[in-house]
Design a protein around this motif. Structure first.
Motif, PDB file in Angstrom:
ATOM      1  N   ASN A   1      -3.962   9.321  18.570  1.00  0.00           N
ATOM      2  CA  ASN A   1      -3.623   8.121  17.652  1.00  0.00           C
ATOM      3  C   ASN A   1      -2.187   8.760  16.989  1.00  0.00           C
ATOM      4  N   ALA A   2      -1.501   9.518  17.511  1.00  0.00           N
ATOM      5  CA  ALA A   2      -0.523   9.941  17.007  1.00  0.00           C
ATOM      6  C   ALA A   2      -0.376  10.420  15.602  1.00  0.00           C
ATOM      7  N   CYS A   3      -1.627  11.481  15.410  1.00  0.00           N
ATOM      8  CA  CYS A   3      -1.824  11.821  14.132  1.00  0.00           C
ATOM      9  C   CYS A   3      -1.626  13.509  14.451  1.00  0.00           C
ATOM     10  N   PHE A   4      -1.325  14.239  13.338  1.00  0.00           N
ATOM     11  CA  PHE A   4      -1.215  15.364  13.557  1.00  0.00           C
ATOM     12  C   PHE A   4      -2.610  16.343  13.616  1.00  0.00           C
ATOM     13  N   VAL A   5      -2.780  17.313  14.339  1.00  0.00           N
ATOM     14  CA  VAL A   5      -3.937  18.141  14.461  1.00  0.00           C
ATOM     15  C   VAL A   5      -3.896  19.552  14.151  1.00  0.00           C
TER      16      VAL A   5
ATOM     17  N   GLU B   1       0.759  -1.287  -0.101  1.00  0.00           N
ATOM     18  CA  GLU B   1      -0.111  -0.075  -0.067  1.00  0.00           C
ATOM     19  C   GLU B   1       0.742   1.172  -0.148  1.00  0.00           C
ATOM     20  N   PRO B   2       0.352   2.501  -0.621  1.00  0.00           N
ATOM     21  CA  PRO B   2       1.082   3.538  -0.768  1.00  0.00           C
ATOM     22  C   PRO B   2       1.637   4.297   0.776  1.00  0.00           C
ATOM     23  N   VAL B   3       2.947   4.931   0.653  1.00  0.00           N
ATOM     24  CA  VAL B   3       3.457   5.342   1.854  1.00  0.00           C
ATOM     25  C   VAL B   3       3.000   6.994   1.749  1.00  0.00           C
TER      26      VAL B   3
ATOM     27  N   CYS C   1      -2.947  11.785   9.325  1.00  0.00           N
ATOM     28  CA  CYS C   1      -2.536  10.677  10.137  1.00  0.00           C
ATOM     29  C   CYS C   1      -1.325  10.132   8.909  1.00  0.00           C
ATOM     30  N   LEU C   2      -0.359   9.500   9.380  1.00  0.00           N
ATOM     31  CA  LEU C   2       0.617   9.267   8.499  1.00  0.00           C
ATOM     32  C   LEU C   2       0.519   7.908   8.220  1.00  0.00           C
ATOM     33  N   ARG C   3       0.796   7.607   7.056  1.00  0.00           N
ATOM     34  CA  ARG C   3       0.481   5.957   6.349  1.00  0.00           C
ATOM     35  C   ARG C   3       2.020   5.592   5.988  1.00  0.00           C
ATOM     36  N   ASN C   4       2.706   4.963   6.757  1.00  0.00           N
ATOM     37  CA  ASN C   4       4.029   4.213   6.225  1.00  0.00           C
ATOM     38  C   ASN C   4       4.252   3.032   7.073  1.00  0.00           C
ATOM     39  N   PHE C   5       5.554   2.517   6.487  1.00  0.00           N
ATOM     40  CA  PHE C   5       6.094   1.325   7.042  1.00  0.00           C
ATOM     41  C   PHE C   5       6.956   1.358   8.262  1.00  0.00           C
ATOM     42  N   GLY C   6       7.634   2.409   8.120  1.00  0.00           N
ATOM     43  CA  GLY C   6       8.811   3.035   8.962  1.00  0.00           C
ATOM     44  C   GLY C   6       8.326   3.429  10.556  1.00  0.00           C
TER      45      GLY C   6
END
Lengths: 107, 186
Positions: free
Chosen positions: B77-81, B28-30, B44-49
């Motif tokens: 949720n560790a997402c930026f607000v 899936e995309p980063v 929210c960040l979507r990544n494998f790292g």
């Protein structure tokens, strides 16, 4: 879950399950079901687990396909009667090649 | 099982003649998932790292006006607000962009979010500092993509390797089958 991923999984299952079922006459339902389960498991692992585990620069694609080939062959070997390693390898290799080729063409 | 050999060759042929990207098997995309609710944008960040808020900060760019700010407020949720955002369309991306992930379907600099609600009086959540001015340059241009699946040439190289791997396995399987038959025949 990413829509593109679900499409990719769908293509994989729709191509691999019939191929494996075809190669095991008399055991088509059992091996088809085993293929569906094993393929889904390896597909999920390859896309969501493996990329985070591999060192930078390693191809998750090649590593994942190798893992899928071996793991799926092992499942077919275990589930089929008699246990024929040659047939299991052929089934796994053919099914994986077909779904990989379908992905090249369709996506 | 020997009858499957012509079928096997036919199935393996695409690997030789079709050097295109194997998107069916990309991860899936980063990227980012940016959601606007009223005047609040959550990214929210979507990544494998395992990168997550606050990281080294998230940039919000107004492509129309050019204003850029840095964000570092995080939710549970560790997402930026990003609160109290005026109406408009914005680009949100990490100050230090993602590294190209070759196994992903794509790696992206930013995602866009549109705030449709006019900004009236707005109170920030207690503990949130809000955006700070950013005087540097954003690490992206107008193209959001850092890279696609597989860098130049590597996609087809990997596809060839996969087909070769399966071809070897197929050959080994057929050999085992043939040996099995030899042993069984009188």
């Amino acid at each position: 879950m990413n829509a593109l991923y679900l499409v990719a999984l769908g293509i994989t299952l729709c191509t691999e399950v019939p191929v494996v079922a075809l190669l095991y006459p008399g055991q088509r339902l059992r091996l088809g079901a085993a293929c569906a389960v094993a393929t889904t498991a390896t597909h999920l692992t390859m896309h969501f687990v493996l990329p985070g585990l591999l060192p930078a620069g390693t191809s998750a694609l090649v590593a994942g396909e190798a893992l899928a080939l071996v793991a799926e062959a092992a499942v077919y070997l275990a589930v089929s009667h008699p246990h024929d390693p040659g047939r299991a390898l052929v089934a796994s290799a053919l099914a994986n090649s077909l779904s990989f080729g379908a992905g090249l063409v369709l996506l | 099982m020997v009858r499957t050999t012509p079928l096997a060759v036919l199935l393996l042929l695409p690997g030789v003649v079709v050097p295109s990207r194997a998107l069916a098997n990309c991860a899936e995309p980063v990227t980012y998932q940016a959601t606007a609710t009223g005047n609040t944008v959550t990214v929210c960040l979507r990544n494998f790292g395992a990168r997550q808020c606050p990281d080294e900060g998230l940039l919000r760019q107004n492509p129309a006006g050019g204003e850029v700010v840095t964000l570092a407020d995080c939710d549970s949720n560790a997402c930026f607000v990003d609160e109290c955002v005026p109406e408009g369309t914005y680009r949100y991306g990490l100050k230090t962009p993602y590294a190209c992930s070759r196994s992903s379907c794509g790696t992206y600099y930013f995602a866009e979010a549109t705030v449709s609600t006019p900004l009236g009086s707005c109170t920030r959540t207690s503990g949130f500092s809000g955006p700070t001015a950013f005087t540097g340059s954003v690490p992206w241009g107008n193209n959001s993509q850092i890279c696609g699946y597989g860098p130049c040439g590597c996609g087809s190289t990997n596809a060839g390797a996969v087909f070769a791997l399966n071809a070897v396995a197929l050959g080994a399987g057929l050999l085992l089958r043939a040996r099995g038959r030899k042993r069984r025949s009188p």
